[in-house]
Design an enzyme around this catalytic site. Sequence first.
Site, PDB file in Angstrom:
ATOM      1  N   CYS A  61       0.853  -1.202   0.000  1.00 20.74           N
ATOM      2  CA  CYS A  61       0.000   0.000   0.000  1.00 20.74           C
ATOM      3  C   CYS A  61       0.885   1.247   0.000  1.00 20.74           C
ATOM      4  O   CYS A  61       0.832   2.048  -0.913  1.00 20.74           O
ATOM      5  CB  CYS A  61      -0.934  -0.013   1.213  1.00 20.74           C
ATOM      6  SG  CYS A  61      -2.130  -1.358   1.189  1.00 20.74           S
ATOM      7  N   ASP A  64      -6.970   2.874   3.818  1.00 28.61           N
ATOM      8  CA  ASP A  64      -8.141   2.829   4.684  1.00 28.61           C
ATOM      9  C   ASP A  64      -7.936   3.954   5.698  1.00 28.61           C
ATOM     10  O   ASP A  64      -7.162   3.829   6.643  1.00 28.61           O
ATOM     11  CB  ASP A  64      -8.197   1.460   5.358  1.00 28.61           C
ATOM     12  CG  ASP A  64      -9.337   1.303   6.355  1.00 28.61           C
ATOM     13  OD1 ASP A  64      -9.896   2.323   6.805  1.00 28.61           O
ATOM     14  OD2 ASP A  64      -9.648   0.150   6.713  1.00 28.61           O
ATOM     15  N   SER A 115      -3.176   3.133  -1.911  1.00 31.50           N
ATOM     16  CA  SER A 115      -4.496   2.922  -1.337  1.00 31.50           C
ATOM     17  C   SER A 115      -4.403   3.057   0.171  1.00 31.50           C
ATOM     18  O   SER A 115      -3.418   2.632   0.771  1.00 31.50           O
ATOM     19  CB  SER A 115      -4.989   1.511  -1.710  1.00 31.50           C
ATOM     20  OG  SER A 115      -6.193   1.197  -1.048  1.00 31.50           O
TER      21      SER A 115
END
Length: 276
Positions: free
Chosen positions: A157, A180, A178
Amino acid sequence: MSKADDLFIMMCRSVLNEGSSSEGQRVRARWEDGSPAHTMKQFGIINRYDLAEEFPLLTLRPTNLAAAVDELLWIWQKKSNNIRDLSSHIWDSWADESGSIGKAYGYQLGLRHTYPEGEFDQVDRVLHDLAHAPWSRRMVVNMYNHADLHEMHLYPCAHSVTFNVVGKKLNAILNQRSQDVLVANNWNVAQYAILIHMLAQVSSLEAGVLLHVIADAHIYDRHIPLVCDLIAREPFPAPRLWINPERRCFYDFAVEDFRVEGYRHHEQIRNIPVAV
């Protein structure tokens, strides 16, 4: 008040108010009950943290700095891809029966390459350049090795870092494909702020700017009410970072060599669901 909190609040509001929903689209991630984990997402978030001003640790909720440093050292210092070398269980879902996460993260940093100046892995190459050519514009670390992606249990990531020295300050750009936002944002920010401080200290430099570039910043559907509650809180002043000043070698640092002082924070958010 903490500028890291202000940036986090603005980012979350932007994703929720101006982002795009994945509802109606096919998504890879699933909740534990098997249902699709949809998101609100925004492309191209860029946050700038001046490490000379403050240490960017959220006060809206606590960040476990010891666990974050442990994972940072696991990847950048131990160059390990086995969770048995890690104190926490955050990678358990991606490890096989031997504890390996495949040819990912630390494995890539530990691969050695031949240069005119000698043979180095990626971390040692940066350390060499900071010591011998701090003016270099070629200090880049990349963990997104296409030849090995099929043997990684999770594609990286946070996949690359560019280091750059201006005057006596060490700056870095962290590129992340990416994120979260609720689960990982401040975790990653704290880790790479620590990394800059570590590299600066062993190279007789000062910590400068961390520029965090996130290609796909997303908030999962089941996280939205948690994020709304979080960003409604009033930030506290940023804490101060203490690093053991006796450490002059990158590979001598331990988790115990880092602590934050004056860290006031709100209560933790419990039982955050994680999409896999």
